[in-house]
Motif scaffolding. Structure first.
Motif, mmCIF file in Angstrom:
data_model
loop_
_atom_site.group_PDB
_atom_site.id
_atom_site.type_symbol
_atom_site.label_atom_id
_atom_site.label_comp_id
_atom_site.label_asym_id
_atom_site.label_seq_id
_atom_site.Cartn_x
_atom_site.Cartn_y
_atom_site.Cartn_z
ATOM 1 N N LEU A 1 -1.204 4.351 3.801
ATOM 2 C CA LEU A 1 -0.177 3.885 2.925
ATOM 3 C C LEU A 1 1.311 4.153 3.727
ATOM 4 O O LEU A 1 1.425 5.147 4.349
ATOM 5 C CB LEU A 1 0.105 4.813 1.691
ATOM 6 N N TYR A 2 1.850 2.841 3.979
ATOM 7 C CA TYR A 2 3.148 2.794 4.775
ATOM 8 C C TYR A 2 4.300 2.920 3.565
ATOM 9 O O TYR A 2 4.674 1.839 2.890
ATOM 10 C CB TYR A 2 3.246 1.673 5.689
ATOM 11 N N VAL A 3 4.856 3.909 3.062
ATOM 12 C CA VAL A 3 5.786 3.952 2.069
ATOM 13 C C VAL A 3 7.140 3.508 2.474
ATOM 14 O O VAL A 3 7.825 4.153 3.321
ATOM 15 C CB VAL A 3 5.915 5.329 1.511
ATOM 16 N N VAL A 4 7.743 2.385 1.918
ATOM 17 C CA VAL A 4 8.866 1.786 2.194
ATOM 18 C C VAL A 4 9.888 2.027 1.026
ATOM 19 O O VAL A 4 11.219 1.709 1.348
ATOM 20 C CB VAL A 4 9.026 0.304 2.651
ATOM 21 N N GLY A 5 9.584 2.588 -0.103
ATOM 22 C CA GLY A 5 10.588 2.675 -1.024
ATOM 23 C C GLY A 5 9.813 3.814 -2.326
ATOM 24 O O GLY A 5 8.918 4.087 -2.260
#
Length: 113
Positions: A67-71
């Motif tokens: 998971l690449y969390v951007v928000g």
């Protein structure tokens, strides 16, 4: 989980740095939030972003590794607005909708500074 350095924060979350750091840490430690949502780069298919309830991350079997969390947002409506803001920012800066490519380039640029 990987957190984007320039994380987008929803309107419903106070912008104080310590609160955001604490919230990120709790999500990393599997604290179950009923109304928190994370916005991640899409892992599958051609979609741009995924909105995931933070409470789903409490499940031991949930695949958090990629998971690449951007928000980060409070409430689904706020998550939708935040995701729209991300796409709009990318479009204004690049003239396209390559959200993943833009975010990864920004992250690399931040890493090399």
């Amino acid at each position: 989980m990987i957190w984007y350095e320039n994380l987008y924060i929803g309107e419903s979350i106070p912008k104080k740095g310590t609160k955001i750091r604490r919230l990120k840490r709790k999500i990393d430690q599997n604290a179950c939030f009923t109304n928190a949502f994370i916005i991640v780069l899409c892992r599958y298919g051609t979609n741009l972003l995924e909105i995931i309830p933070a409470r789903e991350l409490c499940q031991k079997a949930y695949p958090k590794r990629n998971l690449y969390v951007v928000g980060l947002a409070k409430g689904y409506d706020d998550a939708l607005k935040t995701a729209a803001q991300i796409v709009e920012d990318v479009y204004q800066k690049t003239g396209g909708f390559q959200v993943k490519r833009f975010i990864m380039q920004q992250q690399k640029a931040g890493d090399s500074s």
